[in-house]
Design an enzyme around this catalytic site. Structure first.
Site, mmCIF file in Angstrom:
data_model
loop_
_atom_site.group_PDB
_atom_site.id
_atom_site.type_symbol
_atom_site.label_atom_id
_atom_site.label_comp_id
_atom_site.label_asym_id
_atom_site.label_seq_id
_atom_site.Cartn_x
_atom_site.Cartn_y
_atom_site.Cartn_z
ATOM 1 N N LYS A 286 0.849 -1.190 0.000
ATOM 2 C CA LYS A 286 0.000 0.000 0.000
ATOM 3 C C LYS A 286 0.879 1.233 0.000
ATOM 4 O O LYS A 286 1.739 1.408 0.864
ATOM 5 C CB LYS A 286 -0.936 0.044 1.206
ATOM 6 C CG LYS A 286 -2.017 1.137 1.041
ATOM 7 C CD LYS A 286 -2.663 1.555 2.340
ATOM 8 C CE LYS A 286 -1.931 2.652 3.063
ATOM 9 N NZ LYS A 286 -1.979 3.969 2.363
ATOM 10 N N THR B 26 4.994 6.829 14.733
ATOM 11 C CA THR B 26 4.894 5.907 15.859
ATOM 12 C C THR B 26 3.438 5.633 16.226
ATOM 13 O O THR B 26 3.065 4.487 16.512
ATOM 14 C CB THR B 26 5.654 6.477 17.066
ATOM 15 O OG1 THR B 26 7.055 6.546 16.739
ATOM 16 C CG2 THR B 26 5.487 5.599 18.297
ATOM 17 N N GLY C 109 2.083 3.268 13.760
ATOM 18 C CA GLY C 109 2.734 1.976 13.966
ATOM 19 C C GLY C 109 2.092 1.169 15.077
ATOM 20 O O GLY C 109 1.963 -0.062 14.984
ATOM 21 N N GLU D 227 9.360 0.629 11.240
ATOM 22 C CA GLU D 227 10.392 1.677 11.211
ATOM 23 C C GLU D 227 9.651 2.988 11.410
ATOM 24 O O GLU D 227 8.918 3.432 10.534
ATOM 25 C CB GLU D 227 11.160 1.632 9.887
ATOM 26 C CG GLU D 227 12.461 2.412 9.924
ATOM 27 C CD GLU D 227 12.305 3.838 9.428
ATOM 28 O OE1 GLU D 227 12.274 4.746 10.304
ATOM 29 O OE2 GLU D 227 12.209 4.043 8.218
ATOM 30 N N CYS E 27 12.806 10.756 9.102
ATOM 31 C CA CYS E 27 12.568 10.180 10.429
ATOM 32 C C CYS E 27 13.794 10.252 11.313
ATOM 33 O O CYS E 27 13.684 10.324 12.539
ATOM 34 C CB CYS E 27 12.095 8.732 10.298
ATOM 35 S SG CYS E 27 13.215 7.689 9.357
ATOM 36 N N GLU F 59 8.416 15.049 17.233
ATOM 37 C CA GLU F 59 8.929 14.953 15.869
ATOM 38 C C GLU F 59 8.185 15.969 15.002
ATOM 39 O O GLU F 59 7.022 15.778 14.667
ATOM 40 C CB GLU F 59 8.742 13.536 15.332
ATOM 41 C CG GLU F 59 9.394 13.323 13.977
ATOM 42 C CD GLU F 59 9.239 11.900 13.478
ATOM 43 O OE1 GLU F 59 10.174 11.405 12.833
ATOM 44 O OE2 GLU F 59 8.186 11.285 13.721
#
Length: 537
Positions: A228, A283, A286, A304, A338, A435
């Site tokens: 995807k 994150t 994830g 990752e 990242c 981030e």
């Protein structure tokens, strides 16, 4: 092509762009930028029209480009203007089902896992040759859809993309098991088998690079794939998949579904007939992917994820070189990286000098149409990311960090942000903790190694770090103390195909690239048979 680092490729290829002149001892020529960012707005308005044709906007399922089952499409945009480039098929759960069925049949009944590893290697090599032949078209699509500088895409990322596939082509016929000595009269084989159908979800910041990190090792191991793409950047993966079929990849081995995370992404992560998931992204997302995988068939997950990487400038550093490398570590790819060196820790004895030179370097950064030669920084990916960056800049000002330069947008259209530098940043400020994923450099002061180690490790992330020092003992102390997956010493963003990449803590699970990535796509099977009257054990 010999293995090489992204930073050296950029250094050699882009002589007008000082951000890419990273080798120690090299002249950086900061005064030769073509525009200060504060006067680059006019350049942003005068845009180059890409000549590349957009031929692939459907889903790729079982070797055929097809419409979404619903017939829906969604627009993909040019971040330079916010205007629509093309309308792309919008895959959802039904399309994921179709793609997984094709991948399952290709794995269970098709030739790919039964093909000799050497033949698989030859197909990967043919694909790499085709990608190299179409370098300029792929780079133009990447820049148009993503906003990164064309010179970066064409002269650094595409050569490494090709290198990654040649690297994994080399591994295809070198994956082997073991024989193990048992205590009794038994012959023991350890087999390394392809895991099956791999679900892969890639991000928008490096679409082609992440395609290579995921697809290369999975195919080398004999798996089939449902991939995807990010909804912001669907175009280059579809083009690359077409080249794979020209190279001889059998139908159903690689399937591409464009669509949104809550629909297509969630369906892939929770699918009962997918044997493994690999995800690169934030994150928070994830966590959702891992939860969906666990609640479905407990499929293994490689993640990752995000980072807030420290870049540590020691008191013995050559300040001009440290400023240039720290600038690259943060501002590369519009700060949308990242592992960006987004917490710049500078020793108190050189802090003031570093601040002045970091400010001057940011002011000289060239921002504009990424198709123009010499441009170092293009737009942010979309209006959401653009607004997020500006919110963090506002937060930094409100937290009483010192805004040395930047802080606003450039031009009247598109998503261009001024290169921004903050000094007097404290650890508890959001710009030092979160981030940002944008061109915002936060510079913090420290006194000694014990302090900077403690502060650098005081984060939920652990993806990467940079260390700038002339002292090997200092370098050794820091590299062993920092709780991160990668430490770059007197360099940054070195992404050789053989070097593993991944994080500690909430920066992820598992490793990408190198030999370690192969383990993500293999099952280990023990086969034990009795030995009757063996001549030896």
């Amino acid at each position: 092509m010999a293995a090489r680092r992204i930073s050296s490729l950029l250094s050699r290829s882009l002589s007008v762009s000082s951000a890419f002149s990273l080798s120690l001892g090299k002249n950086f020529n900061r005064g030769k930028s073509i525009h200060r960012f504060s006067t680059a707005a006019a350049a942003v308005e005068e845009l180059i029209t890409p000549t590349v044709q957009i031929n692939y906007t459907q889903l790729l399922i079982n070797g055929q480009f097809v419409d979404a089952a619903s017939g829906k499409t969604f627009p993909t945009f040019d971040p330079r203007t916010g205007e629509v480039i093309a309308n792309v098929a919008e895959g959802d759960a039904e399309d994921i089902n179709r793609a997984v069925s094709a991948a399952r049949k290709a794995f269970d009944e098709g030739p790919w896992p039964r093909m000799s590893p050497y033949e698989r290697s030859r197909i990967l090599l043919r694909f790499a040759d085709l990608a190299e032949k179409h370098n300029d078209e792929l780079a133009a699509l990447e820049t148009w859809n993503n906003g990164k500088p064309y010179e970066q895409a064409a002269k650094a990322e595409l050569p490494l993309f090709v290198r990654l596939f040649r690297y994994y082509a080399g591994w295809a016929d070198k994956i082997h098991g073991l024989t193990v000595q048992a205590d009794g009269p038994h012959h023991v084989q350890i087999l390394h088998e392809p895991i099956g159908v791999a679900g892969q979800i890639i991000p928008w910041n490096f679409p082609l690079m992440m395609f290579a990190w995921k697809v290369g090792p999975a195919l080398a191991c004999g798996n089939t794939i449902v991939l995807k793409t990010a909804e912001q950047t669907p175009l280059t993966a579809l083009f690359a998949a077409k080249l794979f079929h020209e190279a001889g990849l059998p139908p159903g081995v690689l399937n591409i579904v464009s669509g949104y995370g809550p629909t297509a992404g969630a369906a892939l992560a929770s699918h009962m007939d997918v044997d493994k998931i690999a995800f690169t992204g934030s994150t928070d997302t994830g966590k959702i992917v891992q939860e969906l995988a666990a609640k479905s068939n407990l499929k293994p997950v490689t993640l990752e994820l995000g980072g807030k990487s420290p870049f540590i400038v020691c008191e013995d550093a050559d300040i001009d070189q440290a400023v240039e490398l720290a600038h690259f570590a943060l501002f590369f790819n519009q700060g949308q990286c990242c592992c960006a060196g987004s917490r710049t820790f500078v020793h108190e004895s050189v802090y003031d000098e570093f601040i002045e030179k970091a400010k001057a370097r940011a002011l000289s950064r060239t921002v504009g149409d990424p198709f123009k030669k010499g441009i170092e920084q293009g737009p942010q990916i979309d209006p959401e990311q653009f607004a997020k960056v500006l919110r963090y800049i506002k937060s930094g000002v409100e937290s009483n960090a010192t805004l040395e330069c930047g802080g606003g947008r450039i031009g009247s259209k598109g998503y261009f942000v001024q290169p921004t530098v903050f000094s007097n940043v404290q650890d508890d400020m959001l710009i030092a903790k979160d981030e940002i994923f944008g061109p915002v450099q936060s510079i913090l002061k420290y006194k000694d190694l014990d302090e900077v180690i403690r502060r650098a490790n005081s984060t939920r992330y652990g993806l990467a770090a940079g260390v700038f020092t002339k002292n090997i003992n200092t370098a050794n102390t820091l590299t062993r103390a920092l709780r991160v997956g990668t430490v770059w010493v007197n360099c940054f963003d070195v992404f050789d195909a053989a070097i593993p990449f991944g994080g500690y803590k909430m920066s992820g699970v598992g490793r990408e690239k190198g030999i370690y990535n192969l383990n993500n796509y293999l099952q280990v099977k023990a086969v034990i048979t009795p030995l009757r009257n063996p001549a030896w054990l």
